[in-house]
Design a protein around this motif. Structure first.
Motif, mmCIF file in Angstrom:
data_model
loop_
_atom_site.group_PDB
_atom_site.id
_atom_site.type_symbol
_atom_site.label_atom_id
_atom_site.label_comp_id
_atom_site.label_asym_id
_atom_site.label_seq_id
_atom_site.Cartn_x
_atom_site.Cartn_y
_atom_site.Cartn_z
ATOM 1 N N ASP A 213 10.573 7.415 -0.282
ATOM 2 C CA ASP A 213 9.422 8.005 -0.158
ATOM 3 C C ASP A 213 9.372 9.437 0.488
ATOM 4 O O ASP A 213 10.689 10.090 0.710
ATOM 5 C CB ASP A 213 8.549 7.271 0.744
ATOM 6 C CG ASP A 213 9.132 7.075 2.295
ATOM 7 O OD1 ASP A 213 10.011 8.024 2.674
ATOM 8 O OD2 ASP A 213 8.685 6.109 3.016
ATOM 9 N N ARG A 219 11.725 3.295 -0.290
ATOM 10 C CA ARG A 219 10.365 2.578 -0.458
ATOM 11 C C ARG A 219 10.412 1.481 -1.600
ATOM 12 O O ARG A 219 9.451 0.289 -1.172
ATOM 13 C CB ARG A 219 9.491 3.618 -1.257
ATOM 14 C CG ARG A 219 8.128 3.114 -1.711
ATOM 15 C CD ARG A 219 7.257 4.279 -2.216
ATOM 16 N NE ARG A 219 7.792 5.254 -3.088
ATOM 17 C CZ ARG A 219 7.518 6.374 -3.171
ATOM 18 N NH1 ARG A 219 6.681 7.130 -2.318
ATOM 19 N NH2 ARG A 219 7.792 7.292 -3.903
ATOM 20 N N TRP A 244 8.458 -1.117 3.785
ATOM 21 C CA TRP A 244 7.404 -0.075 4.397
ATOM 22 C C TRP A 244 7.415 -0.272 6.015
ATOM 23 O O TRP A 244 8.279 -1.240 6.415
ATOM 24 C CB TRP A 244 6.202 0.121 3.917
ATOM 25 C CG TRP A 244 5.299 -1.410 4.074
ATOM 26 C CD1 TRP A 244 4.371 -1.513 4.984
ATOM 27 C CD2 TRP A 244 5.218 -2.468 3.327
ATOM 28 N NE1 TRP A 244 3.733 -2.857 4.853
ATOM 29 C CE2 TRP A 244 4.232 -3.481 3.770
ATOM 30 C CE3 TRP A 244 6.069 -2.742 2.249
ATOM 31 C CZ2 TRP A 244 4.256 -4.822 3.092
ATOM 32 C CZ3 TRP A 244 5.978 -4.164 1.544
ATOM 33 C CH2 TRP A 244 4.766 -4.934 2.042
#
Length: 285
Positions: A213, A219, A244
């Motif tokens: 990310d 990610r 996340w």
């Protein structure tokens, strides 16, 4: 007279299920101890003991940013990771039938291996005990109601070993020093946000695409084909893991939430959603 019949019946109905439950737990724990003793026996000395930023030279830019973000120079390398998770497991091959679970997992980074021990609640008082493991180059998947009544067991195949080594590589987001080149992972560039990682263990070699990310964190992780159980066989299917909510644990940035899914012809089929509840690292001496 009626009371003399009812009391023994109540005793049996109360006592027998407790005995069965305790026996199942004891028997399952004994199997778990054996698996983890085997896993411990595969451990060997790490090729290096601390993170040296010099080994990042030549890596794809998003991979360099990742290591610069999650590790500090001189960071001791992780030899063993003990992970706790809680979440939901989808029991349906298609559609959704989510059941809550709790699990603990022990990971050895060198030689690669892990044992995932879970309790999945199917109904009040009814739990499915599950092992998913990769030890000494072999995969294992087993589930038993109350730890006694086996509903599935797979092991010994090259396809299963490959799938379990893929899981080990994908979950390295929780023990990120394993992703360093010095720990046996090779990286190839794809674009500004992704790169391909390859890991070999004996005759088994796997590759996954890691996407990062804007903050440099992992990610998602993807495989074009990973074997899954369906209709009594193992079928190659695209697979994806997502991560996340990163937090610092023991000085290392790791994701606290994750999801795993198969990419089926009819669409994305999530089957595991979890939250990191505990993490304990044993570092290279």
């Amino acid at each position: 007279m009626l009371l003399s019949v009812i009391l023994p019946l109540l005793f049996v109905l109360t006592f027998v299920p407790v005995v069965v439950l305790l026996y199942g737990i004891t028997r399952w724990q004994s199997e778990t101890n054996l698996l983890r003793n085997r896993l411990e026996g595969t451990r060997s000395q790490l090729p290096s003991r601390v993170f040296n930023p010099d080994e990042l030279e030549g890596l794809p830019p998003p991979v360099q940013r990742f290591f610069d973000t999650v590790l500090m120079p001189g960071q001791p390398l992780i030899a063993v990771a003990e992970l706790g998770h809680a979440g939901q497991f989808n029991m349906a091959e298609h559609g959704e039938r989510w059941a809550p679970f709790r699990s603990n997992q022990v990971v050895s980074t060198h030689r690669p291996g892990f044992d995932w021990d879970a309790r999945i609640r199917r109904a009040p008082g009814v739990q499915v005990f599950a092992h998913d493991a990769y030890i000494a180059g072999e995969g294992l998947a087993k589930a038993a109601v109350l730890g006694l009544f086996k509903v599935s067991e797979q092991g010994g195949s090259a396809r299963l070993a490959q799938g379990e080594l893929m899981r080990f590589l994908a979950e390295a987001a929780w023990y990120p020093t394993k992703l360093l080149p010095s720990q046996g992972v090779t990286w190839e560039p794809i674009d500004d946000e992704s790169a391909q990682a390859t890991l070999s263990d004996g005759d088994t070699c796997v590759s996954l695409v890691f996407e990062f990310d804007e903050n440099g964190m992992i990610r998602s992780v993807r495989a074009k084909a990973r074997h899954r159980f369906a209709h009594g066989d193992m079928i190659e299917t695209p697979w994806e893991g997502r991560f996340w909510d990163y937090e610092t644990r023991t000085g290392i940035r790791v994701p606290t939430r994750a999801e795993a899914a198969w990419i089926l012809p009819e669409g994305r089929h999530a089957y595991w959603r979890g939250q990191l509840t505990d993490v304990l690292y044993k570092f290279a001496p």
